[in-house]
Design an enzyme around this catalytic site. Structure first.
Site, PDB file in Angstrom:
ATOM      1  N   GLN A  32       0.818  -1.210   0.000  1.00  0.00           N
ATOM      2  CA  GLN A  32       0.000   0.000   0.000  1.00  0.00           C
ATOM      3  C   GLN A  32       0.858   1.268   0.000  1.00  0.00           C
ATOM      4  O   GLN A  32       0.469   2.280  -0.573  1.00  0.00           O
ATOM      5  CB  GLN A  32      -0.925  -0.032   1.228  1.00  0.00           C
ATOM      6  CG  GLN A  32      -2.144   0.850   1.120  1.00  0.00           C
ATOM      7  CD  GLN A  32      -3.266   0.219   0.306  1.00  0.00           C
ATOM      8  OE1 GLN A  32      -3.552  -0.958   0.452  1.00  0.00           O
ATOM      9  NE2 GLN A  32      -3.912   1.002  -0.534  1.00  0.00           N
TER      10      GLN A  32
ATOM     11  N   LYS B  48       1.822   1.814  -3.648  1.00  0.00           N
ATOM     12  CA  LYS B  48       0.604   2.060  -4.432  1.00  0.00           C
ATOM     13  C   LYS B  48       0.106   3.475  -4.189  1.00  0.00           C
ATOM     14  O   LYS B  48      -0.179   4.230  -5.122  1.00  0.00           O
ATOM     15  CB  LYS B  48      -0.468   1.046  -3.999  1.00  0.00           C
ATOM     16  CG  LYS B  48      -1.766   1.153  -4.753  1.00  0.00           C
ATOM     17  CD  LYS B  48      -2.894   0.401  -4.058  1.00  0.00           C
ATOM     18  CE  LYS B  48      -2.575  -1.060  -3.841  1.00  0.00           C
ATOM     19  NZ  LYS B  48      -3.783  -1.848  -3.435  1.00  0.00           N
TER      20      LYS B  48
ATOM     21  N   LYS C 140      -2.683  -1.132   6.483  1.00  0.00           N
ATOM     22  CA  LYS C 140      -3.677  -2.173   6.222  1.00  0.00           C
ATOM     23  C   LYS C 140      -4.114  -2.749   7.554  1.00  0.00           C
ATOM     24  O   LYS C 140      -3.359  -2.695   8.532  1.00  0.00           O
ATOM     25  CB  LYS C 140      -3.074  -3.300   5.376  1.00  0.00           C
ATOM     26  CG  LYS C 140      -4.110  -4.102   4.621  1.00  0.00           C
ATOM     27  CD  LYS C 140      -4.505  -3.382   3.360  1.00  0.00           C
ATOM     28  CE  LYS C 140      -5.617  -4.085   2.627  1.00  0.00           C
ATOM     29  NZ  LYS C 140      -5.765  -3.505   1.274  1.00  0.00           N
TER      30      LYS C 140
ATOM     31  N   GLY D 245     -12.491  -0.500   2.767  1.00  0.00           N
ATOM     32  CA  GLY D 245     -12.779  -1.919   2.636  1.00  0.00           C
ATOM     33  C   GLY D 245     -11.669  -2.694   1.946  1.00  0.00           C
ATOM     34  O   GLY D 245     -10.714  -2.133   1.410  1.00  0.00           O
ATOM     35  N   ASP D 246     -11.797  -3.995   1.995  1.00  0.00           N
ATOM     36  CA  ASP D 246     -10.968  -4.938   1.243  1.00  0.00           C
ATOM     37  C   ASP D 246     -11.786  -6.235   1.243  1.00  0.00           C
ATOM     38  O   ASP D 246     -13.015  -6.170   1.362  1.00  0.00           O
ATOM     39  CB  ASP D 246      -9.595  -5.101   1.923  1.00  0.00           C
ATOM     40  CG  ASP D 246      -8.564  -5.806   1.032  1.00  0.00           C
ATOM     41  OD1 ASP D 246      -7.976  -5.145   0.167  1.00  0.00           O
ATOM     42  OD2 ASP D 246      -8.366  -7.038   1.187  1.00  0.00           O
TER      43      ASP D 246
ATOM     44  N   THR E  59     -11.976   0.396  -8.108  1.00  0.00           N
ATOM     45  CA  THR E  59     -10.838  -0.509  -8.268  1.00  0.00           C
ATOM     46  C   THR E  59     -10.958  -1.272  -9.591  1.00  0.00           C
ATOM     47  O   THR E  59     -10.009  -1.340 -10.377  1.00  0.00           O
ATOM     48  CB  THR E  59     -10.739  -1.469  -7.075  1.00  0.00           C
ATOM     49  OG1 THR E  59     -10.818  -0.707  -5.870  1.00  0.00           O
ATOM     50  CG2 THR E  59      -9.434  -2.237  -7.109  1.00  0.00           C
TER      51      THR E  59
HETATM   52  P1  NDP Z   1     -14.520  -9.153  -2.013  1.00  0.00           P
HETATM   53  O1  NDP Z   1     -14.614  -9.679  -0.635  1.00  0.00           O
HETATM   54  O2  NDP Z   1     -15.577  -8.256  -2.523  1.00  0.00           O
HETATM   55  O3  NDP Z   1     -14.389 -10.355  -3.051  1.00  0.00           O
HETATM   56  C1  NDP Z   1     -13.350 -11.268  -2.946  1.00  0.00           C
HETATM   57  C2  NDP Z   1     -13.495 -12.308  -4.053  1.00  0.00           C
HETATM   58  O4  NDP Z   1     -12.292 -13.073  -4.095  1.00  0.00           O
HETATM   59  C3  NDP Z   1     -14.620 -13.287  -3.797  1.00  0.00           C
HETATM   60  O5  NDP Z   1     -15.123 -13.741  -5.012  1.00  0.00           O
HETATM   61  C4  NDP Z   1     -13.905 -14.404  -3.040  1.00  0.00           C
HETATM   62  O6  NDP Z   1     -14.535 -15.667  -3.152  1.00  0.00           O
HETATM   63  C5  NDP Z   1     -12.570 -14.439  -3.734  1.00  0.00           C
HETATM   64  N1  NDP Z   1     -11.555 -14.901  -2.765  1.00  0.00           N
HETATM   65  C6  NDP Z   1     -11.190 -14.298  -1.618  1.00  0.00           C
HETATM   66  N2  NDP Z   1     -10.283 -15.013  -0.955  1.00  0.00           N
HETATM   67  C7  NDP Z   1     -10.084 -16.101  -1.697  1.00  0.00           C
HETATM   68  C8  NDP Z   1      -9.244 -17.234  -1.550  1.00  0.00           C
HETATM   69  N3  NDP Z   1      -8.451 -17.388  -0.476  1.00  0.00           N
HETATM   70  N4  NDP Z   1      -9.266 -18.144  -2.541  1.00  0.00           N
HETATM   71  C9  NDP Z   1     -10.073 -17.992  -3.632  1.00  0.00           C
HETATM   72  N5  NDP Z   1     -10.885 -16.947  -3.818  1.00  0.00           N
HETATM   73  C10 NDP Z   1     -10.890 -16.023  -2.873  1.00  0.00           C
HETATM   74  O7  NDP Z   1     -13.086  -8.444  -2.080  1.00  0.00           O
HETATM   75  P2  NDP Z   1     -12.541  -7.367  -3.138  1.00  0.00           P
HETATM   76  O8  NDP Z   1     -13.122  -7.615  -4.469  1.00  0.00           O
HETATM   77  O9  NDP Z   1     -12.656  -6.040  -2.515  1.00  0.00           O
HETATM   78  O10 NDP Z   1     -10.979  -7.725  -3.147  1.00  0.00           O
HETATM   79  C11 NDP Z   1     -10.401  -8.611  -4.098  1.00  0.00           C
HETATM   80  C12 NDP Z   1      -8.923  -8.342  -4.197  1.00  0.00           C
HETATM   81  O11 NDP Z   1      -8.703  -6.995  -4.624  1.00  0.00           O
HETATM   82  C13 NDP Z   1      -8.120  -8.477  -2.900  1.00  0.00           C
HETATM   83  O12 NDP Z   1      -6.826  -8.950  -3.209  1.00  0.00           O
HETATM   84  C14 NDP Z   1      -8.020  -7.042  -2.406  1.00  0.00           C
HETATM   85  O13 NDP Z   1      -6.895  -6.872  -1.565  1.00  0.00           O
HETATM   86  C15 NDP Z   1      -7.833  -6.318  -3.721  1.00  0.00           C
HETATM   87  N6  NDP Z   1      -8.154  -4.895  -3.733  1.00  0.00           N
HETATM   88  C16 NDP Z   1      -9.376  -4.434  -3.341  1.00  0.00           C
HETATM   89  C17 NDP Z   1      -9.653  -3.092  -3.407  1.00  0.00           C
HETATM   90  C18 NDP Z   1     -10.986  -2.541  -3.062  1.00  0.00           C
HETATM   91  O14 NDP Z   1     -11.191  -1.334  -3.224  1.00  0.00           O
HETATM   92  N7  NDP Z   1     -11.940  -3.341  -2.612  1.00  0.00           N
HETATM   93  C19 NDP Z   1      -8.638  -2.114  -3.831  1.00  0.00           C
HETATM   94  C20 NDP Z   1      -7.419  -2.711  -4.318  1.00  0.00           C
HETATM   95  C21 NDP Z   1      -7.207  -4.047  -4.243  1.00  0.00           C
HETATM   96  P3  NDP Z   1     -15.282 -16.308  -1.879  1.00  0.00           P
HETATM   97  O15 NDP Z   1     -16.575 -15.573  -1.772  1.00  0.00           O
HETATM   98  O16 NDP Z   1     -15.444 -17.745  -2.233  1.00  0.00           O
HETATM   99  O17 NDP Z   1     -14.392 -16.087  -0.695  1.00  0.00           O
HETATM  100  O1  2IT Z   2      -5.840  -2.602  -1.464  1.00  0.00           O
HETATM  101  C1  2IT Z   2      -6.373  -1.474  -1.537  1.00  0.00           C
HETATM  102  O2  2IT Z   2      -5.861  -0.552  -2.160  1.00  0.00           O
HETATM  103  C2  2IT Z   2      -7.683  -1.294  -0.878  1.00  0.00           C
HETATM  104  N1  2IT Z   2      -8.220  -2.251  -0.321  1.00  0.00           N
HETATM  105  C3  2IT Z   2      -8.345   0.048  -0.886  1.00  0.00           C
HETATM  106  C4  2IT Z   2      -7.765   0.940   0.189  1.00  0.00           C
HETATM  107  C5  2IT Z   2      -8.463   2.253   0.389  1.00  0.00           C
HETATM  108  O3  2IT Z   2      -8.079   2.911   1.356  1.00  0.00           O
HETATM  109  O4  2IT Z   2      -9.350   2.630  -0.380  1.00  0.00           O
END
Ligand code: NDP
Ligand code: 2IT
Length: 449
Positions: A114, A117, A129, A168-169, A213
């Site tokens: 982070q 980024k 984080k 969130g994440d 994102t």
């Molecule tokens: P969500 O919780 O909305 O969705 C996560 C998705 O990934 C679900 O489909 C989940 O499936 C799957 N998943 C999670 N863990 C696992 C695992 N161990 N093995 C297989 N599938 C998995 O999260 P986000 O979409 O917000 O986040 C997804 C990724 O993006 C993460 O790496 C996060 O750090 C990154 N990210 C998110 C940001 C944001 O703004 N939200 C910003 C930048 C990066 P299931 O339901 O089966 O667990």
């Molecule tokens: O991994 C990421 O960049 C996030 N989960 C979003 C972080 C944020 O503060 O919006």
């Protein structure tokens, strides 16, 4: 793995020694150090002033007990984390992850990523984080609320709009941010909008944060394709995951003329040759909180579901790993290459293993690391903070335009830096060096901090 630069090798060894058994953190540090050899050769003051050692050591690590009562009346205990990694550029900023796999090493890898980024976004935000090993799956609405309230009852004392601003994440979306914000407001008796981002639109949230994102990652892909005089029009795309990042990546791909033919969750993947039905996917995942298998069932003959398996077996031009760390390995990378994939961009944080990155780069696939490609989320969080600070709210169009400019800016900085360091087209090196230099220079200017 290639040999590390001789000045960087002892730094890496010390990170291994001080942080035993934190594999993901080691991986994230190694990936950045692998890019910095030419930087420290050119600028010895970074190593002389121990800037890299300092960057690898979090400013503060908070670990706390999160007790809560489940619907049966039993007391449950989870562990909460917040790693405030670096505040040279601004208040700590970064998401909260609720997932059973969460441990200190995972939060440290995410916090470390982070820093760079957030630096790349060009916005005034430091890196952090947090999260918990709490598993939201199968929990009732009230259990989620009670957990969030308990989590914030401890965390609030470390937060503030000028101190640390979570979002969130995985496992933390608008619903959880609502409960967290409500508890913060109640404990502090302050309507401090800028203390959390990803808020709802009626209570201080920003347009486009939910989409940011996924949209941002696709804007980044569009910029990469442009360097090869191509576009997303007519491209077949595979996205892993089906959460916040995946859903809005699918939406933007569709808007730009591509077709997403597969997405997944941790149980399996669905192939939908006519293109994922986004309205149905949103209904299943965002409203009903169901599985990709339920999507396939609802979609009928058009889709087929594969239990387990690898979504990367589905042939595509563009792959967007958007689920979790280390979900795309060297075997998957070889499959993608042999199926003719030309772009891989990380919607998730560190989803591609180091040997997979090597396979892709050696095959000439355009590869965008998460700290560049998924920076649109946190960048839009910074736009939310900006709107909160000025008590303003911008239109969807204006905010999306800002996001698109920011993503273009990140793309160009990565591409120019890669060029400057003699590795044109290497977005990994470009992102690591450009992100690092800005933080390192700020740290030098601020004294021994
Ligand atoms: P969500 O919780 O909305 O969705 C996560 C998705 O990934 C679900 O489909 C989940 O499936 C799957 N998943 C999670 N863990 C696992 C695992 N161990 N093995 C297989 N599938 C998995 O999260 P986000 O979409 O917000 O986040 C997804 C990724 O993006 C993460 O790496 C996060 O750090 C990154 N990210 C998110 C940001 C944001 O703004 N939200 C910003 C930048 C990066 P299931 O339901 O089966 O667990
Ligand atoms: O991994 C990421 O960049 C996030 N989960 C979003 C972080 C944020 O503060 O919006």
């Amino acid at each position: 793995m290639p040999q590390l630069d001789e000045k960087l090798d002892p730094i890496y060894r010390e990170v291994l020694r001080r942080n035993p058994a934190e594999e993901e953190f080691h991986q994230a540090v190694r990936e950045v150090l692998d890019s910095l050899g030419p930087v420290v050769a050119k600028n010895p003051h970074y190593t002389d002033a121990a800037v890299i050692e300092r960057i690898c050591e979090p400013e503060r690590q908070i670990i706390f007990r999160v007790p809560w009562v489940d619907d049966s009346g039993a007391v449950q205990i989870n562990r909460g984390f917040r790693v405030e990694f670096n505040s040279a550029l601004g208040p700590y900023k970064g998401g909260l992850r609720f997932h059973p796999s969460v441990n200190l090493g995972i939060i440290k890898f995410l916090g470390f990523e982070q820093i760079f980024k957030n630096s790349l976004t060009g916005m005034p935000i430091g890196g952090a984080k947090g999260g918990s090993d709490f598993d939201p799956k199968g929990k009732s609405e009230l259990e989620i609320m009670r957990f969030c309230q308990s989590f914030m009852t401890e965390l609030y004392r470390h937060l503030g709009e000028y101190t640390d601003v979570p979002a969130g994440d995985i496992g933390v979306g608008g619903r959880e941010i609502g409960y967290l914000f409500g508890q913060y407001k109640r404990i502090t008796n302050r309507y401090e909008s800028g203390v959390l981002t990803g808020k709802g639109l009626t209570w201080g949230g920003s347009q486009v944060r939910r989409e940011a994102t996924g949209y941002g990652a696709v804007f980044f892909v569009d910029e990469m394709l442009r360097t090869r005089h191509q576009s997303l029009e007519g491209k077949r795309v595979v996205v892993s995951g089906s959460g916040n990042v995946a859903i809005y990546a699918i939406e933007k791909v569709r808007q730009l003329g591509g077709t997403v033919v597969a997405c997944s969750d941790s149980d399996g993947y669905v192939v939908d040759e006519k293109g994922i039905d986004l309205e149905l996917l949103k209904e299943i995942k965002e409203v009903r909180r169901e599985r990709v298998s339920d999507y396939a069932e609802a979609r009928g003959h058009d889709a087929h579901y594969v239990q387990g398996g690898r979504v990367w077996d589905v042939p595509c031009d563009v792959a967007l790993p958007s689920a979790t760390q280390n979900e795309l390995n060297a075997h998957d990378a070889k499959t993608l290459v042999s199926n003719g994939c030309v772009v891989v961009a990380e919607g998730a944080n560190m989803p591609t293993t180091p040997d997979a990155v090597q396979v892709l780069q050696e095959a000439g696939v355009l590869f965008a690391p998460g700290k560049a490609a998924n920076a649109g989320g946190v960048a839009t969080s910074a736009l939310e903070m900006q709107q909160n600070a000025s008590r303003d709210s911008w239109s969807f169009e204006h905010t999306e335009e800002r996001l698109s400019e920011i993503m273009r800016g990140i793309h160009d900085r990565c591409a120019e830096t890669a060029e400057e360091y003699g590795v044109p087209g290497n977005y990994v090196v470009g992102a690591n060096i450009a992100g690092f230099i800005q933080v390192a220079d700020a740290m030098l200017a601020l004294g021994v901090i």
